[in-house]
Design a protein around this motif. Sequence first.
Motif, short mmCIF file in Angstrom:
data_model
loop_
_atom_site.label_atom_id
_atom_site.label_comp_id
_atom_site.label_asym_id
_atom_site.label_seq_id
_atom_site.Cartn_x
_atom_site.Cartn_y
_atom_site.Cartn_z
N LYS A 43 0.84 -1.19 0.00
CA LYS A 43 0.00 0.00 0.00
C LYS A 43 0.87 1.24 0.00
N ARG A 44 0.38 2.27 -0.66
CA ARG A 44 1.09 3.55 -0.66
C ARG A 44 0.11 4.64 -1.02
N ASP A 45 0.51 5.86 -0.79
CA ASP A 45 -0.34 6.99 -1.13
C ASP A 45 0.16 7.62 -2.42
N ALA A 82 -9.08 6.94 -8.20
CA ALA A 82 -9.42 7.40 -6.86
C ALA A 82 -10.90 7.75 -6.78
N VAL A 83 -11.48 7.42 -5.63
CA VAL A 83 -12.86 7.79 -5.32
C VAL A 83 -12.88 8.30 -3.89
N ASN A 84 -13.30 9.54 -3.71
CA ASN A 84 -13.43 10.12 -2.38
C ASN A 84 -12.14 10.02 -1.57
N GLY A 85 -11.02 10.29 -2.23
CA GLY A 85 -9.73 10.32 -1.53
C GLY A 85 -9.06 8.98 -1.34
N LYS A 86 -9.70 7.91 -1.83
CA LYS A 86 -9.12 6.57 -1.70
C LYS A 86 -8.77 6.02 -3.08
N VAL A 87 -7.62 5.36 -3.16
CA VAL A 87 -7.15 4.82 -4.44
C VAL A 87 -7.43 3.33 -4.48
N TYR A 128 -8.28 -1.78 -2.15
CA TYR A 128 -7.90 -0.44 -1.69
C TYR A 128 -6.38 -0.42 -1.59
N VAL A 129 -5.71 0.48 -2.29
CA VAL A 129 -4.25 0.46 -2.32
C VAL A 129 -3.60 1.68 -1.68
N GLY A 130 -4.37 2.66 -1.26
CA GLY A 130 -3.80 3.83 -0.60
C GLY A 130 -4.70 5.04 -0.72
N ARG A 131 -4.16 6.17 -0.30
CA ARG A 131 -4.95 7.41 -0.34
C ARG A 131 -4.47 8.31 -1.46
N LEU A 132 -5.37 9.19 -1.89
CA LEU A 132 -5.01 10.26 -2.82
C LEU A 132 -4.58 11.44 -1.97
N LEU A 133 -3.36 11.90 -2.17
CA LEU A 133 -2.81 12.97 -1.35
C LEU A 133 -3.31 14.34 -1.79
N GLU A 169 0.47 17.34 1.15
CA GLU A 169 0.28 16.30 2.17
C GLU A 169 1.36 15.23 2.01
N GLU A 170 1.86 14.76 3.14
CA GLU A 170 2.91 13.74 3.13
C GLU A 170 2.28 12.34 3.08
N PRO A 171 2.88 11.41 2.33
CA PRO A 171 2.37 10.04 2.30
C PRO A 171 2.49 9.37 3.66
#
Length: 124
Positions: free
Chosen positions: A1-3, A23-28, A97-102, A106-108
């Motif tokens: 997982k990563r951002d 990405a959907v709603n900040g999630k990748v 789910y593989v991470g967040r959309l920064l 924003e820092e990962p």
Amino acid sequence: KRDFSLEQLRQYDGSRTPRILLAVNGKVFDVTKGSKFYGPAGPYGIFAGRDASRGLATFCLDKDALKDEYDDLSDLNAVQMESVREWEMQFKEKYDYVGRLLKPGEEPSEYTDEEDTKDHNKQD
């Protein structure tokens, strides 16, 4: 997982690499197994490597529904935001789910082991 930043996410559009993320709603999510939908020739290929939130919320498949910079979705109405959340739940059930959309600047997050990942998911 990563951002991912928007720029990093764009590399995963299915044309440069076989892996397809969106990405959907900040999630990748990794939607590679749905490549017939999200691949370059698919009906939703426009969302590959992008933040699909606005397009899904407004049921719009035009390039206009996608922003090139970070989209905070603050101008969407309550019905559209509910739609985004419903799409997010559908993606969570179907894809990894593989991470967040920064957000810009924003820092990962550091994903060290499964436990951190579980804790991080609870915060979202």
